[in-house]
Design a protein around this motif. Structure first.
Motif, PDB file in Angstrom:
ATOM      1  N   GLY A 181       0.880  -1.281  -0.087  1.00  0.00           N
ATOM      2  CA  GLY A 181      -0.057  -0.122  -0.051  1.00  0.00           C
ATOM      3  C   GLY A 181       0.635   1.220  -0.136  1.00  0.00           C
ATOM      4  O   GLY A 181       1.868   1.242  -0.667  1.00  0.00           O
ATOM      5  N   ARG A 182       0.662   2.331   0.831  1.00  0.00           N
ATOM      6  CA  ARG A 182       1.350   3.599   0.711  1.00  0.00           C
ATOM      7  C   ARG A 182       2.273   3.643   1.838  1.00  0.00           C
ATOM      8  O   ARG A 182       2.544   4.172   2.853  1.00  0.00           O
ATOM      9  N   THR A 183       3.469   2.696   1.407  1.00  0.00           N
ATOM     10  CA  THR A 183       4.451   2.489   2.066  1.00  0.00           C
ATOM     11  C   THR A 183       5.387   3.785   2.492  1.00  0.00           C
ATOM     12  O   THR A 183       6.203   3.517   3.440  1.00  0.00           O
ATOM     13  N   SER A 184       5.170   4.754   1.479  1.00  0.00           N
ATOM     14  CA  SER A 184       6.040   5.930   1.666  1.00  0.00           C
ATOM     15  C   SER A 184       5.851   6.580   3.192  1.00  0.00           C
ATOM     16  O   SER A 184       6.525   7.406   3.613  1.00  0.00           O
ATOM     17  N   GLU A 185       4.538   6.319   3.570  1.00  0.00           N
ATOM     18  CA  GLU A 185       4.201   6.700   4.900  1.00  0.00           C
ATOM     19  C   GLU A 185       5.052   6.132   6.042  1.00  0.00           C
ATOM     20  O   GLU A 185       5.111   6.780   6.997  1.00  0.00           O
TER      21      GLU A 185
END
Length: 124
Positions: free
Chosen positions: A26-30
């Motif tokens: 998913g939004r792993t940059s978070e």
């Protein structure tokens, strides 16, 4: 949203080893920090280890220092928990968590996302 999936739990004799994995999607940059917690039957969920996603800084609860090692593979968005010299008191459901670098990392406060947990049972 971030999804976390743990694997690697199981039954092991005292003194043995296990390696837990936690794959993030998913939004792993978070994700700025990842951690492992555990919960034994009838007990509160407790912090085990955490790692800073960018710098690789690690912290551990005293009871696992020298026996457990947390590491991460940024390219694979995966964090590992190598557990050696396991003791019956390490028996618990182990949860992976991901979140922001809010202090203290040993609390639940930094962690916005949690996995479903994986059972680790250490027999004597």
């Amino acid at each position: 949203q971030v999804q976390l999936v743990e694997s690697g739990g199981g039954l092991v004799q005292a003194g043995g080893s296990l390696t837990l994995s936690c794959a993030a999607s998913g939004r792993t940059s978070e994700i700025k920090v990842m951690g492992w917690f555990r919960q034994a039957p009838g007990k509160e969920r407790e912090f085990v280890a955490a790692i800073n996603w960018s710098g690789g800084v690690t912290i551990y609860v005293d009871s696992v220092k020298g026996r457990f090692a947390i590491s991460r593979d940024n390219a694979e968005n995966t964090v590992y928990l190598q557990m050696n010299s396991l003791k019956p008191e390490d028996t618990a459901v182990y949860y992976c968590a991901a979140g922001k670098p809010i202090m203290p990392l040993t609390s639940r406060a930094p962690y916005d996302y949690w996995g479903q947990g994986t059972q680790v049972t250490v027999s004597s």
